[in-house]
Design a protein around this motif. Sequence first.
Motif, short mmCIF file in Angstrom:
data_model
loop_
_atom_site.label_atom_id
_atom_site.label_comp_id
_atom_site.label_asym_id
_atom_site.label_seq_id
_atom_site.Cartn_x
_atom_site.Cartn_y
_atom_site.Cartn_z
N THR A 4 0.74 -1.06 -0.01
CA THR A 4 -0.17 -0.07 0.00
C THR A 4 0.82 1.32 -0.11
OG1 THR A 4 -1.88 -0.99 1.41
CG2 THR A 4 -1.87 1.33 1.37
N VAL A 5 0.73 2.06 -0.84
CA VAL A 5 1.32 3.47 -1.01
C VAL A 5 0.58 4.52 -0.67
CG1 VAL A 5 2.43 4.85 -2.67
CG2 VAL A 5 2.66 2.42 -2.97
N PRO A 6 1.04 5.51 0.33
CA PRO A 6 0.17 6.40 0.74
C PRO A 6 -0.05 7.27 -0.14
CG PRO A 6 2.03 6.14 2.26
CD PRO A 6 2.13 5.28 1.15
N THR A 7 -1.23 7.80 -0.44
CA THR A 7 -1.68 8.75 -1.58
C THR A 7 -2.35 9.87 -1.16
OG1 THR A 7 -2.35 6.76 -2.89
CG2 THR A 7 -3.29 8.73 -3.54
N PRO A 8 -2.03 11.00 -1.51
CA PRO A 8 -2.42 12.40 -1.07
C PRO A 8 -4.02 12.48 -1.48
CG PRO A 8 -1.04 12.64 -3.08
CD PRO A 8 -0.93 11.23 -2.71
N ALA A 9 -4.48 13.12 -0.58
CA ALA A 9 -6.05 13.22 -0.71
C ALA A 9 -6.58 13.77 -1.90
CB ALA A 9 -6.60 14.06 0.64
N GLN A 10 -5.60 14.72 -2.44
CA GLN A 10 -5.94 15.57 -3.57
C GLN A 10 -4.52 15.52 -4.55
OE1 GLN A 10 -7.93 19.31 -3.34
NE2 GLN A 10 -9.69 18.45 -2.17
N PRO A 11 -4.38 14.35 -5.28
CA PRO A 11 -3.02 14.30 -6.04
C PRO A 11 -3.05 15.74 -7.00
CG PRO A 11 -4.02 12.33 -6.18
CD PRO A 11 -5.19 13.20 -5.50
N LYS A 12 -1.78 15.98 -7.08
CA LYS A 12 -1.51 17.21 -7.89
C LYS A 12 -1.08 16.77 -9.26
CE LYS A 12 -0.16 20.14 -4.24
NZ LYS A 12 0.95 21.07 -3.66
N GLY A 13 -1.47 17.81 -10.27
CA GLY A 13 -1.39 17.51 -11.51
C GLY A 13 0.17 18.00 -12.20
N PRO A 14 0.42 17.51 -13.43
CA PRO A 14 1.61 17.80 -14.01
C PRO A 14 1.99 19.30 -13.74
CG PRO A 14 0.56 16.38 -15.61
CD PRO A 14 -0.51 16.79 -14.32
N GLY A 15 3.09 19.67 -13.22
CA GLY A 15 3.67 20.96 -13.07
C GLY A 15 3.32 21.57 -11.88
N GLN A 16 2.52 20.96 -10.96
CA GLN A 16 1.99 21.39 -10.00
C GLN A 16 2.60 20.70 -8.50
OE1 GLN A 16 -2.19 20.56 -9.98
NE2 GLN A 16 -2.42 22.52 -11.40
N VAL A 17 3.38 19.81 -8.71
CA VAL A 17 4.24 18.92 -7.51
C VAL A 17 5.19 19.75 -6.93
CG1 VAL A 17 5.12 16.80 -6.82
CG2 VAL A 17 3.46 16.83 -8.64
N THR A 18 5.33 19.77 -5.71
CA THR A 18 6.43 20.57 -5.12
C THR A 18 7.26 19.73 -4.63
OG1 THR A 18 5.10 20.84 -3.06
CG2 THR A 18 4.86 22.44 -4.77
N VAL A 19 8.40 19.97 -3.93
CA VAL A 19 9.38 19.26 -3.21
C VAL A 19 8.84 18.77 -1.82
CG1 VAL A 19 11.76 19.44 -1.98
CG2 VAL A 19 11.51 20.55 -4.24
#
Length: 61
Positions: A4-19
């Motif tokens: 099981t991989v922890p998944t963000p409640a609202q995954p971000k799209g391309p170009g929106q992911v941060t460090v």
Amino acid sequence: MARTVPTPAQPKGPGQVTVADIQEYTDYYTDFRNPGREAARESFCPHGYRLTDSCPNCPSC
């Protein structure tokens, strides 16, 4: 048994992911088997590196 991989409640799209997203959800955004990797590949750290590449200045990239 599948892992099981922890998944963000609202995954971000391309170009929106941060460090910070990579630090919190490393497997989701960096493992090629997960949908978040494509979004991370199209996002960049403050030093101009793709979040799926290794930045010499970012601790989590």
